[in-house]
Design an enzyme around this catalytic site. Sequence first.
Site, PDB file in Angstrom:
ATOM      1  N   SER A   1       0.841  -1.186   0.000  1.00 47.37           N
ATOM      2  CA  SER A   1       0.000   0.000   0.000  1.00 47.37           C
ATOM      3  C   SER A   1       0.879   1.239   0.000  1.00 47.37           C
ATOM      4  CB  SER A   1      -0.907   0.010   1.239  1.00 47.37           C
ATOM      5  OG  SER A   1      -1.654   1.207   1.292  1.00 47.37           O
TER       6      SER A   1
ATOM      7  N   GLY B   1       6.882   8.205  -1.888  1.00 44.92           N
ATOM      8  CA  GLY B   1       7.106   9.235  -2.894  1.00 44.92           C
ATOM      9  C   GLY B   1       8.551   9.487  -3.265  1.00 44.92           C
TER      10      GLY B   1
ATOM     11  N   GLY C   1      10.632   7.134  -4.887  1.00 42.21           N
ATOM     12  CA  GLY C   1      11.080   6.319  -6.012  1.00 42.21           C
ATOM     13  C   GLY C   1      11.234   7.137  -7.288  1.00 42.21           C
ATOM     14  N   SER C   2      12.058   6.647  -8.207  1.00 40.68           N
ATOM     15  CA  SER C   2      12.345   7.402  -9.434  1.00 40.68           C
ATOM     16  C   SER C   2      11.126   7.564 -10.325  1.00 40.68           C
ATOM     17  CB  SER C   2      13.468   6.711 -10.224  1.00 40.68           C
ATOM     18  OG  SER C   2      13.066   5.411 -10.630  1.00 40.68           O
TER      19      SER C   2
ATOM     20  N   CYS D   1       7.925   7.590  -9.017  1.00 39.26           N
ATOM     21  CA  CYS D   1       6.810   7.936  -8.134  1.00 39.26           C
ATOM     22  C   CYS D   1       6.621   9.451  -8.076  1.00 39.26           C
ATOM     23  CB  CYS D   1       7.076   7.390  -6.729  1.00 39.26           C
ATOM     24  SG  CYS D   1       5.671   7.560  -5.608  1.00 39.26           S
TER      25      CYS D   1
ATOM     26  N   ASP E   1      12.738   1.574   1.304  1.00 37.27           N
ATOM     27  CA  ASP E   1      12.123   1.355  -0.012  1.00 37.27           C
ATOM     28  C   ASP E   1      11.997   2.676  -0.761  1.00 37.27           C
ATOM     29  OD1 ASP E   1      10.645   0.504  -2.192  1.00 37.27           O
ATOM     30  OD2 ASP E   1       8.747   0.477  -1.095  1.00 37.27           O
TER      31      ASP E   1
ATOM     32  N   GLY F   1      13.903  -0.923  -7.083  1.00 39.09           N
ATOM     33  CA  GLY F   1      13.065  -1.030  -8.264  1.00 39.09           C
ATOM     34  C   GLY F   1      13.863  -0.685  -9.499  1.00 39.09           C
TER      35      GLY F   1
END
Length: 585
Positions: free
Chosen positions: A331, A382, A384-385, A387, A420, A443
């Site tokens: 989530s 928020g 992540g590359s 996101c 993460d 990721g």
Amino acid sequence: MVWKLIKLSSPFLSQCHPCHPLVHSRSNIFSPRTFVVSLQFTSINRIPFYTFSTRIVSTLNNFLEAKMAENISDDGMTCAQVFSSGEGLTYNDFIILPGFIDFEPKEVELACNLTKEIVLKSPLVSSPMDTVSESEMAIAMALCGGIGIIHHNCTLEFQAAEVLKVKKYKHGFIRDPIVLSPDHMVRDVFAVKKARGFCGVPITDSGKLGGKLMGIVTQRDIDFLEGNLTESLSQIMTTELVTAHQDVKLSDANNIMEKSKKGKLPIVNDKNELVALIARTDLKKARSYPNAAKDANKQLLVGAALGTRENDKERLSALVAAGVDVIVLDSSQGNSTYQIDMIKYVKTKYPKLQVIAGNVVTKLQAKNLIDAGADGLRVGMGSGSICITQEVMAVGRAQATAVYNVAKYAQERGIPVIADGGIQSVGHILKALSLGASAVMMGSMLAGTTEAPGEYYFSEGVRLKKYRGMGSLEAMQRRDSSTSGSINLSSTGTSAMQRYYHSETDRIMVAQGVSGSIVDKGSVLKFLPYLDTGIRHGCQDMGVRSLSALRKGVQNGEIRFEKRTSSAQIEGGVHGLYSYEKRLF
């Protein structure tokens, strides 16, 4: 003359001669720096022939040693001091100061806790994204000591089958070979050769894995048949076969192939049904993976993502039946009644099954999920590359600050944390681990590798593979990703939709991710050892022999940090060159 100083008390000074320069320096006693200057001046210039008593000299020497040690330890900042300002910091905003080296990088121990019960031999985890983690990626991650988390933007049947592939994997065995039926034609074999680069294909009665083995077609069977493409394989296949039982060991299978001089060895069960295949070329390339992450039954570890809707309970049952080791509740904002209820459900029905909850970025979020029974936490929102949550929703937190604060609280509760998002290099991995994370989830670092799902394509001469955020419209609108084969897609939507609290009935969906592409990185089986080696060298530079020693050194202040200005960040990267090539390994 150089003096060493300690804090001098008034009783000590009272024992000095009235003309002693220390007596005249009493006013400076509580200002060490001023006192040092005064003492050095008077002792060198005013009374060069004054002889201190043995007691005074000894005390002064002790003072100097203590003061020097204090000054040295003040170099840099503690981790707590770095984050005490309340600013949102990223991994680029600070640097770790070097320590003392008295060991080799190969001596660094990378073992870490993924959850309270699961221990990995490498702190690397693949993200549950549909362009990153399926069975091939999970197998590679586990072989290298980490773990892969199978995404759930697919049917439950597909996800459970992917988990099963990992659990049943044996190194050197091809668990999903290309299979044809006797009714296929020669042209089908040529098509396989063109697409895959080989033409050794087992033939079963159903044309699928699990069918009764009928024969095999190899290069010798189709030589000189380019002009007869419509001939059926039943006419040309080799039927005198050398096979091995599914319980065979890889070493024994190798001996069978050496004696039979065959290029392919079909693996069958008691009913002569095809369950796997071994290729001589794969055996030649076979490597040993002594650090593979395995369970008590010597099977590779694997995790799977799960939503928090009612119909995800059916998916959970299928994953448990397939042998999943850990569930990751997926989530974007994990602090919800839905996730808390799902944690309690999982821990009630499957008490021994490990559950990683999240995502969270605050202590309060972490507290609620830990209280519910989470065995691990996933930190990041928020960063992540791919996101755009922070941009669109105005909610989230700078990743370094989030990891530090959540990990500090979770450690008090005995819960491991996974960082993460925001990982772009080995340096970022090391920084995340230094802030208290037990492992890092990747990721974009793994997207573009051979084992990532999807096909390669070329753009302007560059070999690329698609990579997208699970909050992108493309991922949320994936047509083959209903939560169950028996569930009505119109009422539930895809798993990616559910991750961002959308459903198929929503008239408007707000994207929290983008779609893009990643340059080909080659095999992850070569990339992961590079990451492990980089982590070991980084730990050596810090002077720590293990990840646990790193966390301990940060906690007690032995590992020192320093904030970086924007110009310091520029200085720390490649600069001042007309052109350069950045080859990492």
